[in-house]
Write an enzyme that holds these catalytic residues in place. Structure first.
Site, PDB file in Angstrom:
ATOM      1  N   HIS A  11       0.810  -1.228   0.000  1.00  0.00           N
ATOM      2  CA  HIS A  11       0.000   0.000   0.000  1.00  0.00           C
ATOM      3  C   HIS A  11       0.838   1.270   0.000  1.00  0.00           C
ATOM      4  O   HIS A  11       0.300   2.354  -0.200  1.00  0.00           O
ATOM      5  CB  HIS A  11      -0.944   0.015   1.201  1.00  0.00           C
ATOM      6  CG  HIS A  11      -0.269   0.269   2.515  1.00  0.00           C
ATOM      7  ND1 HIS A  11       0.370  -0.740   3.215  1.00  0.00           N
ATOM      8  CD2 HIS A  11      -0.118   1.395   3.255  1.00  0.00           C
ATOM      9  CE1 HIS A  11       0.877  -0.232   4.331  1.00  0.00           C
ATOM     10  NE2 HIS A  11       0.602   1.058   4.378  1.00  0.00           N
ATOM     11  N   SER A 107       3.015  -7.111 -14.801  1.00  0.00           N
ATOM     12  CA  SER A 107       3.808  -6.140 -15.562  1.00  0.00           C
ATOM     13  C   SER A 107       3.808  -6.559 -17.023  1.00  0.00           C
ATOM     14  O   SER A 107       3.791  -7.750 -17.338  1.00  0.00           O
ATOM     15  CB  SER A 107       5.239  -6.110 -15.028  1.00  0.00           C
ATOM     16  OG  SER A 107       6.100  -5.445 -15.928  1.00  0.00           O
ATOM     17  N   SER A 108       3.863  -5.574 -17.917  1.00  0.00           N
ATOM     18  CA  SER A 108       3.876  -5.894 -19.349  1.00  0.00           C
ATOM     19  C   SER A 108       5.185  -6.535 -19.783  1.00  0.00           C
ATOM     20  O   SER A 108       5.296  -7.011 -20.916  1.00  0.00           O
ATOM     21  CB  SER A 108       3.598  -4.636 -20.184  1.00  0.00           C
ATOM     22  OG  SER A 108       4.595  -3.655 -19.959  1.00  0.00           O
ATOM     23  N   CYS A 109       6.184  -6.590 -18.890  1.00  0.00           N
ATOM     24  CA  CYS A 109       7.439  -7.263 -19.247  1.00  0.00           C
ATOM     25  C   CYS A 109       7.263  -8.772 -19.351  1.00  0.00           C
ATOM     26  O   CYS A 109       8.192  -9.481 -19.750  1.00  0.00           O
ATOM     27  CB  CYS A 109       8.540  -6.935 -18.249  1.00  0.00           C
ATOM     28  SG  CYS A 109       8.326  -7.712 -16.639  1.00  0.00           S
ATOM     29  N   TYR A 136      12.671 -11.247 -13.205  1.00  0.00           N
ATOM     30  CA  TYR A 136      11.494 -10.523 -12.713  1.00  0.00           C
ATOM     31  C   TYR A 136      10.255 -10.919 -13.514  1.00  0.00           C
ATOM     32  O   TYR A 136       9.186 -11.186 -12.945  1.00  0.00           O
ATOM     33  CB  TYR A 136      11.739  -9.020 -12.817  1.00  0.00           C
ATOM     34  CG  TYR A 136      10.566  -8.155 -12.437  1.00  0.00           C
ATOM     35  CD1 TYR A 136      10.240  -7.947 -11.105  1.00  0.00           C
ATOM     36  CD2 TYR A 136       9.784  -7.536 -13.410  1.00  0.00           C
ATOM     37  CE1 TYR A 136       9.162  -7.141 -10.746  1.00  0.00           C
ATOM     38  CE2 TYR A 136       8.710  -6.733 -13.061  1.00  0.00           C
ATOM     39  CZ  TYR A 136       8.407  -6.543 -11.725  1.00  0.00           C
ATOM     40  OH  TYR A 136       7.331  -5.753 -11.382  1.00  0.00           O
ATOM     41  N   LYS A 140       6.675 -12.735 -12.375  1.00  0.00           N
ATOM     42  CA  LYS A 140       5.347 -12.180 -12.634  1.00  0.00           C
ATOM     43  C   LYS A 140       4.466 -13.175 -13.402  1.00  0.00           C
ATOM     44  O   LYS A 140       3.264 -13.271 -13.156  1.00  0.00           O
ATOM     45  CB  LYS A 140       5.468 -10.860 -13.407  1.00  0.00           C
ATOM     46  CG  LYS A 140       5.969  -9.701 -12.552  1.00  0.00           C
ATOM     47  CD  LYS A 140       4.995  -9.411 -11.425  1.00  0.00           C
ATOM     48  CE  LYS A 140       5.394  -8.209 -10.604  1.00  0.00           C
ATOM     49  NZ  LYS A 140       4.436  -7.947  -9.505  1.00  0.00           N
ATOM     50  N   ASN A 165       3.352   0.797 -19.056  1.00  0.00           N
ATOM     51  CA  ASN A 165       4.260   1.663 -18.294  1.00  0.00           C
ATOM     52  C   ASN A 165       3.454   2.657 -17.461  1.00  0.00           C
ATOM     53  O   ASN A 165       2.646   3.410 -18.003  1.00  0.00           O
ATOM     54  CB  ASN A 165       5.171   2.441 -19.253  1.00  0.00           C
ATOM     55  CG  ASN A 165       5.990   1.522 -20.132  1.00  0.00           C
ATOM     56  OD1 ASN A 165       6.763   0.708 -19.647  1.00  0.00           O
ATOM     57  ND2 ASN A 165       5.815   1.639 -21.443  1.00  0.00           N
ATOM     58  N   HIS A 179      12.515   5.288 -14.186  1.00  0.00           N
ATOM     59  CA  HIS A 179      11.979   5.072 -15.521  1.00  0.00           C
ATOM     60  C   HIS A 179      11.935   6.392 -16.291  1.00  0.00           C
ATOM     61  O   HIS A 179      12.213   7.452 -15.753  1.00  0.00           O
ATOM     62  CB  HIS A 179      10.592   4.436 -15.427  1.00  0.00           C
ATOM     63  CG  HIS A 179      10.619   3.040 -14.899  1.00  0.00           C
ATOM     64  ND1 HIS A 179       9.867   2.623 -13.819  1.00  0.00           N
ATOM     65  CD2 HIS A 179      11.336   1.957 -15.292  1.00  0.00           C
ATOM     66  CE1 HIS A 179      10.105   1.345 -13.580  1.00  0.00           C
ATOM     67  NE2 HIS A 179      10.988   0.919 -14.457  1.00  0.00           N
TER      68      HIS A 179
END
Length: 321
Positions: A11, A107-109, A136, A140, A165, A179
């Site tokens: 949080h 994550s989009s990775c 990573y 995910k 992102n 970033h």
């Protein structure tokens, strides 16, 4: 009717704090929050005891170990181990204590390095990952598959969303490992303060990227969490997988830099150093499924950048970095 007890893991992070801000405005939920000192998410016994004692109804799993390329390359074991432990501990303890609703934030990775653009949910596991953050990304992907597997085996309602992102309040503005948006906001801010004649941006400026304000991400997360179970199943069959969250709109790094210069009030030249690497030419999520579920982003890039810069100005003495 009693309030739903909602645990937000992470949080204090950028996404978790945005979800917290939005849920705090509602009268139908009771938030359950723990700092890292109060609850070590890497400790499976502590996590189990927490769930056993707190009678949680819903979980937003926004906690993660995150970092830039250098950190991912330097500490790959930490990134894969800690993220898999956080996910495994929370998802398993939630199941053992009969928490039926959980939302995992990925994550989009997770998508292959050479995925077809824009990247649909079906691109998952269709190719090789970007090597720099593979540990990573694998963690995910494991989180998605944990949710999927507990749904299939135990009939749980554990959902996953994959954001593009993100940027916004509580981002990392460190000068060397942040970033692109916080890095450029800080660089243009400092150039303005110093009356620098130009700001150099790495690369040609032609790569295209998609950016989503974290308040939109929080709104989308709550929207997906609260979809009727039948609607979720209809849109994530056959493997009860995940939903992309983004704007469906991208811009060039050149356009981004020029917009940031405008927001900050920088009057000098923006110079692109084409001798520096560009990275992937385009990275855009396919958000068709999200739009079919009735959610669209509301915050434009320029408006989001302006509010983020205002937050930066108000928090320079305490921001991360």
């Amino acid at each position: 009717m009693s309030k739903q007890r909602v645990f937000i893991a992470g949080h204090r992070g950028m996404v978790g704090s945005a979800i917290r801000r939005q849920l705090e405005q509602r009268g139908d939920v009771e938030l359950v929050l723990r700092t890292r000192d109060e609850l070590n998410l890497l400790d499976s016994r502590a996590v189990h005891d927490f769930f056993a004692s707190e009678r949680i109804d819903q979980v937003y799993l926004a906690a993660a170990k995150v970092g830039g390329i250098v950190a991912n390359n330097t500490y790959p074991a930490d990134f894969i181990y800690q993220n898999m432990m956080i996910e495994s501990n929370i998802i398993h303890a939630a199941h053992q204590n009969d928490v039926n609703k959980l939302l995992f934030l990925g994550s989009s990775c997770i998508y292959p390095k050479l995925a077809k653009q824009p990247m649909a949910e079906s691109e998952l596991l269709q190719g090789t990952l970007e090597p720099t953050n593979e540990p990573y990304a694998i963690a995910k992907i494991a989180g998605i598959k944990l949710c999927e597997s507990y749904n299939r085996q135990y009939g749980r309602d554990y959902r996953s969303v994959m954001p593009t992102n993100l940027y916004g309040p509580h981002d990392n503005f460190h000068p060397s490992n942040s970033h692109v948006i916080p890095a450029l906001l800080r660089r243009f801010h400092e150039a303005t303060a110093q009356n620098a004649p130009d700001v150099v941006v790495w690369g040609s400026g032609t790569p295209m990227r998609e950016f989503l304000h974290v308040d939109d991400m929080a709104a989308a997360s709550i929207h997906v969490m609260e979809l009727a179970h039948e609607v979720w199943l209809e849109n994530t069959q056959p493997m009860l997988s995940h939903i992309n969250v983004g704007t469906g709109v991208d811009c060039t790094i050149r356009e981004l830099a020029q917009t940031i210069a405008k927001v900050v009030g920088y009057k000098g030249r923006v110079v692109f150093d084409a001798s520096k690497p560009d990275g992937t030419p385009r990275k855009l999520l396919d958000v068709t499924r999200l739009h079919q579920l009735g959610w669209y982003h509301e915050i434009s890039l320029e408006a989001g950048l302006a509010s983020t810069y205002q937050w930066f100005l108000e928090n320079q003495d305490r921001f991360r970095g």
